[in-house]
Design an enzyme around this catalytic site. Sequence first.
Site, short mmCIF file in Angstrom:
data_model
loop_
_atom_site.label_atom_id
_atom_site.label_comp_id
_atom_site.label_asym_id
_atom_site.label_seq_id
_atom_site.Cartn_x
_atom_site.Cartn_y
_atom_site.Cartn_z
N ASP A 5 0.86 -1.20 0.00
CA ASP A 5 0.00 0.00 0.00
C ASP A 5 0.89 1.24 0.00
OD1 ASP A 5 -2.44 1.59 0.26
OD2 ASP A 5 -1.82 1.97 2.31
N SER A 6 0.30 2.38 -0.30
CA SER A 6 1.05 3.64 -0.26
C SER A 6 1.49 4.00 1.16
CB SER A 6 0.19 4.77 -0.82
OG SER A 6 -0.94 4.94 0.03
N CYS A 55 -4.23 -1.34 -2.12
CA CYS A 55 -4.34 0.10 -2.31
C CYS A 55 -5.23 0.33 -3.53
CB CYS A 55 -2.94 0.67 -2.55
SG CYS A 55 -2.90 2.44 -2.94
N GLU A 99 -2.21 8.57 8.32
CA GLU A 99 -0.77 8.25 8.39
C GLU A 99 -0.15 8.82 9.67
OE1 GLU A 99 1.71 6.76 6.05
OE2 GLU A 99 -0.13 5.72 5.50
N CYS A 110 -10.85 3.45 -0.17
CA CYS A 110 -9.42 3.66 0.12
C CYS A 110 -9.12 2.81 1.34
CB CYS A 110 -9.17 5.13 0.41
SG CYS A 110 -7.54 5.45 1.13
N HIS A 121 -7.11 3.04 3.66
CA HIS A 121 -6.85 3.75 4.93
C HIS A 121 -8.15 3.96 5.73
CE1 HIS A 121 -2.93 4.80 3.20
NE2 HIS A 121 -2.58 5.34 4.35
N1 DGL Z 1 -4.65 3.32 0.82
C1 DGL Z 1 -4.59 4.00 -0.43
C2 DGL Z 1 -5.81 3.65 -1.28
O1 DGL Z 1 -6.45 2.65 -1.01
C3 DGL Z 1 -4.33 5.45 -0.22
C4 DGL Z 1 -3.77 6.15 -1.43
C5 DGL Z 1 -2.99 7.40 -1.17
O2 DGL Z 1 -1.86 7.29 -0.66
O3 DGL Z 1 -3.48 8.47 -1.51
O4 DGL Z 1 -6.14 4.31 -2.21
#
Ligand code: DGL
Length: 257
Positions: free
Chosen positions: A12-13, A75, A154, A186, A188
């Site tokens: 993931d990011s 992600c 984050e 998302c 997150h």
């Molecule tokens: N968890 C990522 C997603 O599902 C977040 C993306 C981001 O870093 O903007 O899209």
Amino acid sequence: MDSEDRPIGFFDSGVGGISVLKEAVKILSNENFVYFGDSKMAPYGVRTVEEVKKLTFNAVEFLLKKNIKALVVACNTATSAAIIDLRKAYSKYMPIVGIEPALKPAVECNRKGNIIIMATPMTLAESKFNNLMKRYSNSNILPLPCSGLVELIEEGKTEGEEIEHYLEEKLIPLKGNGIAAVVLGCTHYPFIKKSISKVLNQDVLILDGSKGTVRQLKRQLIKYHIESNKSKIGKIKIFNSMNSQYIIKLSYKLLKE
Ligand code: DGL
């Protein structure tokens, strides 16, 4: 080591994909997992598609060095930007599973009101999501880009004034016409589910794609005969591009929550 004991790679990011890993650990508890979060470069959702593709390929190269047997792109943003290219490059070596907003179960619940899809600007702008929306064109779907939200999560802010204030500004204006469901597009956002319920102050269905993604992962492991046949609980290793103990600690904390 037998090939079926190689770990499953999650990417993931940042810390968001932990919400999907959490589900995987419940269902595939005897598997080993290795997680890579690219918090240093987060958020991805406001970058260009080319940038996200490049970052995603770098992350996958990191995971390949950990000898993974399958890849989960946990992600939505990276899935939208890079899944086609990733499959072209790597699907001959291992199954690749992506994630998308859980629109289908939201539509099928047949509740009155709008279906709100909270996601990053990139996920909502990309053709993958727009094709998904076309399939449900008879439903009232409201895409809600949430830039700035990933950054708060984050920082470990999943509850409290700041996150509630953000959510109030986004969600309260949409309450008027009724809300059938909120889809968390998302990875997150499942960590702020409680805050979303609190802000909406009503019994709203909140859905995310993690269960569907893990079910798909399980099907792929079976299809390629690469499930672990061990009976003991597997190991989980978490890596992050941000060289700090803070983010690793936060990742384990979110995994246990
Ligand atoms: N968890 C990522 C997603 O599902 C977040 C993306 C981001 O870093 O903007 O899209």
